[in-house]
Design an enzyme around this catalytic site. Sequence first.
Site, PDB file in Angstrom:
ATOM      1  N   ARG A  71      15.657  13.420 -23.425  1.00  0.00           N
ATOM      2  CA  ARG A  71      16.665  13.566 -22.385  1.00  0.00           C
ATOM      3  C   ARG A  71      17.819  14.418 -22.916  1.00  0.00           C
ATOM      4  O   ARG A  71      18.189  14.327 -24.077  1.00  0.00           O
ATOM      5  CB  ARG A  71      17.205  12.212 -21.940  1.00  0.00           C
ATOM      6  CG  ARG A  71      16.270  11.476 -20.990  1.00  0.00           C
ATOM      7  CD  ARG A  71      16.867  10.169 -20.512  1.00  0.00           C
ATOM      8  NE  ARG A  71      16.986   9.196 -21.569  1.00  0.00           N
ATOM      9  CZ  ARG A  71      18.080   8.943 -22.254  1.00  0.00           C
ATOM     10  NH1 ARG A  71      19.212   9.573 -21.968  1.00  0.00           N
ATOM     11  NH2 ARG A  71      18.089   8.051 -23.209  1.00  0.00           N
ATOM     12  N   TYR A  83      10.506  17.053 -19.371  1.00  0.00           N
ATOM     13  CA  TYR A  83      10.535  15.775 -20.093  1.00  0.00           C
ATOM     14  C   TYR A  83      10.831  14.598 -19.146  1.00  0.00           C
ATOM     15  O   TYR A  83      11.712  14.704 -18.282  1.00  0.00           O
ATOM     16  CB  TYR A  83      11.605  15.819 -21.218  1.00  0.00           C
ATOM     17  CG  TYR A  83      11.733  14.466 -21.854  1.00  0.00           C
ATOM     18  CD1 TYR A  83      10.746  14.013 -22.726  1.00  0.00           C
ATOM     19  CD2 TYR A  83      12.761  13.597 -21.503  1.00  0.00           C
ATOM     20  CE1 TYR A  83      10.803  12.732 -23.248  1.00  0.00           C
ATOM     21  CE2 TYR A  83      12.824  12.317 -22.030  1.00  0.00           C
ATOM     22  CZ  TYR A  83      11.842  11.895 -22.899  1.00  0.00           C
ATOM     23  OH  TYR A  83      11.885  10.625 -23.406  1.00  0.00           O
ATOM     24  N   GLY A  84      10.161  13.483 -19.397  1.00  0.00           N
ATOM     25  CA  GLY A  84      10.243  12.264 -18.579  1.00  0.00           C
ATOM     26  C   GLY A  84      11.569  12.027 -17.871  1.00  0.00           C
ATOM     27  O   GLY A  84      11.678  12.180 -16.657  1.00  0.00           O
ATOM     28  N   GLY A  85      12.577  11.655 -18.642  1.00  0.00           N
ATOM     29  CA  GLY A  85      13.861  11.269 -18.047  1.00  0.00           C
ATOM     30  C   GLY A  85      14.555  12.412 -17.325  1.00  0.00           C
ATOM     31  O   GLY A  85      15.429  12.191 -16.485  1.00  0.00           O
ATOM     32  N   LYS A  99      15.047   7.607 -14.394  1.00  0.00           N
ATOM     33  CA  LYS A  99      16.466   7.467 -14.768  1.00  0.00           C
ATOM     34  C   LYS A  99      17.385   8.010 -13.676  1.00  0.00           C
ATOM     35  O   LYS A  99      18.414   7.424 -13.366  1.00  0.00           O
ATOM     36  CB  LYS A  99      16.746   8.227 -16.054  1.00  0.00           C
ATOM     37  CG  LYS A  99      15.886   7.843 -17.214  1.00  0.00           C
ATOM     38  CD  LYS A  99      16.061   6.410 -17.563  1.00  0.00           C
ATOM     39  CE  LYS A  99      15.286   6.068 -18.813  1.00  0.00           C
ATOM     40  NZ  LYS A  99      15.428   4.656 -19.166  1.00  0.00           N
ATOM     41  N   HIS A 119      19.269  -0.968 -16.858  1.00  0.00           N
ATOM     42  CA  HIS A 119      18.314  -0.459 -17.857  1.00  0.00           C
ATOM     43  C   HIS A 119      17.729  -1.665 -18.602  1.00  0.00           C
ATOM     44  O   HIS A 119      18.072  -1.918 -19.759  1.00  0.00           O
ATOM     45  CB  HIS A 119      19.082   0.468 -18.808  1.00  0.00           C
ATOM     46  CG  HIS A 119      18.230   1.287 -19.710  1.00  0.00           C
ATOM     47  ND1 HIS A 119      18.698   1.822 -20.883  1.00  0.00           N
ATOM     48  CD2 HIS A 119      16.926   1.675 -19.617  1.00  0.00           C
ATOM     49  CE1 HIS A 119      17.737   2.512 -21.478  1.00  0.00           C
ATOM     50  NE2 HIS A 119      16.657   2.431 -20.739  1.00  0.00           N
ATOM     51  N   SER A 173      17.650   3.120 -25.292  1.00  0.00           N
ATOM     52  CA  SER A 173      16.343   3.762 -25.401  1.00  0.00           C
ATOM     53  C   SER A 173      15.827   3.687 -26.838  1.00  0.00           C
ATOM     54  O   SER A 173      16.601   3.858 -27.783  1.00  0.00           O
ATOM     55  CB  SER A 173      16.479   5.222 -25.002  1.00  0.00           C
ATOM     56  OG  SER A 173      17.182   5.313 -23.790  1.00  0.00           O
ATOM     57  N   GLY A 194      13.017  -0.888 -28.750  1.00  0.00           N
ATOM     58  CA  GLY A 194      12.014  -1.958 -28.709  1.00  0.00           C
ATOM     59  C   GLY A 194      11.904  -2.701 -27.394  1.00  0.00           C
ATOM     60  O   GLY A 194      11.372  -3.813 -27.361  1.00  0.00           O
ATOM     61  N   THR A 221       9.962  -1.941 -24.837  1.00  0.00           N
ATOM     62  CA  THR A 221       8.546  -2.064 -24.457  1.00  0.00           C
ATOM     63  C   THR A 221       7.873  -3.133 -25.317  1.00  0.00           C
ATOM     64  O   THR A 221       7.065  -3.932 -24.814  1.00  0.00           O
ATOM     65  CB  THR A 221       7.838  -0.699 -24.594  1.00  0.00           C
ATOM     66  OG1 THR A 221       8.588   0.262 -23.843  1.00  0.00           O
ATOM     67  CG2 THR A 221       6.421  -0.740 -24.056  1.00  0.00           C
ATOM     68  N   ASN A 222       8.212  -3.182 -26.592  1.00  0.00           N
ATOM     69  CA  ASN A 222       7.630  -4.214 -27.467  1.00  0.00           C
ATOM     70  C   ASN A 222       8.016  -5.610 -26.983  1.00  0.00           C
ATOM     71  O   ASN A 222       7.200  -6.535 -26.997  1.00  0.00           O
ATOM     72  CB  ASN A 222       8.104  -4.040 -28.916  1.00  0.00           C
ATOM     73  CG  ASN A 222       7.595  -2.751 -29.538  1.00  0.00           C
ATOM     74  OD1 ASN A 222       6.670  -2.137 -29.011  1.00  0.00           O
ATOM     75  ND2 ASN A 222       8.199  -2.335 -30.632  1.00  0.00           N
ATOM     76  N   ASP A 252      11.614  -1.115 -18.436  1.00  0.00           N
ATOM     77  CA  ASP A 252      12.719  -0.151 -18.510  1.00  0.00           C
ATOM     78  C   ASP A 252      13.820  -0.368 -17.477  1.00  0.00           C
ATOM     79  O   ASP A 252      14.983  -0.211 -17.798  1.00  0.00           O
ATOM     80  CB  ASP A 252      12.144   1.270 -18.364  1.00  0.00           C
ATOM     81  CG  ASP A 252      13.111   2.342 -18.824  1.00  0.00           C
ATOM     82  OD1 ASP A 252      13.801   2.122 -19.827  1.00  0.00           O
ATOM     83  OD2 ASP A 252      13.179   3.410 -18.187  1.00  0.00           O
ATOM     84  N   ASN A 265      10.120  11.155 -30.687  1.00  0.00           N
ATOM     85  CA  ASN A 265      10.214  10.679 -29.304  1.00  0.00           C
ATOM     86  C   ASN A 265       8.914  10.964 -28.538  1.00  0.00           C
ATOM     87  O   ASN A 265       8.912  11.096 -27.320  1.00  0.00           O
ATOM     88  CB  ASN A 265      11.410  11.338 -28.593  1.00  0.00           C
ATOM     89  CG  ASN A 265      11.759  10.654 -27.279  1.00  0.00           C
ATOM     90  OD1 ASN A 265      11.668   9.423 -27.168  1.00  0.00           O
ATOM     91  ND2 ASN A 265      12.133  11.428 -26.273  1.00  0.00           N
ATOM     92  N   GLY A 318       6.523  -9.766 -32.710  1.00  0.00           N
ATOM     93  CA  GLY A 318       6.040 -11.049 -32.190  1.00  0.00           C
ATOM     94  C   GLY A 318       6.901 -12.231 -32.636  1.00  0.00           C
ATOM     95  O   GLY A 318       6.937 -13.284 -31.982  1.00  0.00           O
TER      96      GLY A 318
END
Length: 609
Positions: free
Chosen positions: A73, A201-203, A210, A230, A252, A255, A257-258, A277, A372, A499
């Site tokens: 971004r 790019y994504g964002g 976003k 967010h 961003s 972690g 997503t983890n 997200d 990234n 975990g």
Amino acid sequence: MATALEKWVEEQARLCKPDRIHWCDGSEEEARRLIKIGVKEEKVNGQAIFHKLNHKSWPNGYYHRSHPTDVARTEHLTFVCHPDKDAVGPNNNWMHPDEAKEKMRKLSNGCMKGRTMYVLPYTMGHPDSPYAKSCIQITDISYVAVSMRIMTRMSRKSIEKIGGSEDFVKGLHSIGDLDPNKRFIMHFPDEHLVWSIGSGYGGNALLGKKCFSLRIASWLGYREGWLAEHMVILGIEDPKGKVTHITAAMPSACGKTNLAMLESALPGYKVWTLGDDIAWLNVGSDGRLWAINPETGLFGVAPGTSMKTNPNMLRTLKADKFYPTLFTNTALDADNNEPWWEGLDEEAPKNLMDWQGKPWQSGQDSKAAHPNARFTASIYNSPTLSKEFDNPKGVPISAIILGGRRTQLIPLVTEAFNWQNGVFLGARTGSETTAAAIHKEGVLRRDPMAMLPFCGYNMGDYFRHWLNIGKRLTNPPRIYSVNWFRADENGRFIWPGFGENIRVLKWILERVNNKVEARKTSIGLIPRLKDLDLSGLNIPARQLDKLFEVNPEEWQEELRDIEKFLSQFSGRLPKEILQEYQALKEQLNNNGSLEDIEDSLRFTDRGGA
Ligand code: OXD
Ligand code: MN
């Protein structure tokens, strides 16, 4: 007679002058056709858009390499365009809408010559949800069209829903000529319009993400009484089968997503994924906060993702269900035709091409995958998908986590004293920067609620809006800060993370259900060590103390930095936030961490519950 939507599309076509216009239907069959075009015909900079990966090991996997200047971004090229500069606030780059439109019109004139204009009808949120929004994005690259099919609910039904109305979200995107000097991401909140050129790019390019679901949606939420955040959304199932839903905001590449797909290290606990997200939060008629995820995809950072750190993500990436799964700017194992990134396996494959397509050797200074590098995968491929995911009402939220990446100072977990204190806790959150945006990595910046790059209006007003939402909640979620990243004197992370973070979530569940007490410190409530389930972990007592240490001396610089940050919003900063700041300062300077010391002496049992 042409509808407002058709007229808008025609107008954009007159400006951008594509060779062809294709109205997408979001079907799998269409995605297969677009991928084929992206493999065989469509090119950017002489390079094919997609490369088919080994489908035996990565079913439905396709590889995309972006322009080397277009990998994250670009916050410095992102603008909010509204006549009232103060309403936009110092947290955004501002441009007058007239000036922005003129600039964008010039840049967009003929920008799609020789290309196809894809018209993408989609909905953010489940179409039956009262909170869903009907949207249209135009783009001139199949990578964006296919990514949007993964990330949103793309279907012609969205066109039906818009009908003759003028009230729909508009996004106009072109990759332009990828010249960074001609790259802009412009937001026009009053028109529900995002106009982006020069980046794939994504964002910057998936405008439902976003740009709409955070920047413009936060503006809408401010006016309409809801929050666009967010945040991940997850359900935590306890050993009795009870599921409690929480959200968590983190900057961003820290972690999220983890966390959203966490595989519990504690037996009997299970995490159910609802989003990784973005969360739209509404006050329900029951006085609780309810969350929906407007997206349907996972656009996560690949480096560091492995069977150890996030096994459920790897299972998702390898699932043979929703088509397709994309890998962008990872490295490529030329022998096996597979994507690869640092952290995936211990050893790099022998014959590896880096993210720019150059041969790469182990031990080389540069990284093989861009830090990234991303994957784009459907949430429907996730083995941990919550059965509530498609519930149009969303899920009620019992706790909100507001986290950051801090190698020093900030404890593993802290509970706010109440909603107001929690809003301040979020407002003062800082985080060390990552590769998700173009800037120097590892620099501390304040990132309130992880929304600094995404809050589309003045952050002073944003804090007030949070306080006002709290007043409408008769049963508000509790607010927590977490920091998985505190390091020891040798720079090693103390907390094992991934975990094992379930241990912190378990404590939060027990707090929410009033099962355990907490110890009071100047900065908030902290676990009594006996209540934190540390069974099977081997963290030395000295390190554990460090994880929860509140050292008033070290906090002095933090206080100065918080004050400096908040003072930017002075004219619009709610007095409650100032009061909280004063109270924190006094607490730290008067009684420091005496209670902490007493407590850590008292709780010598490190074995956990
Ligand atoms: C993202 C980001 O892509 O936050 O989600 O940068
Ligand atoms: Mn994000």
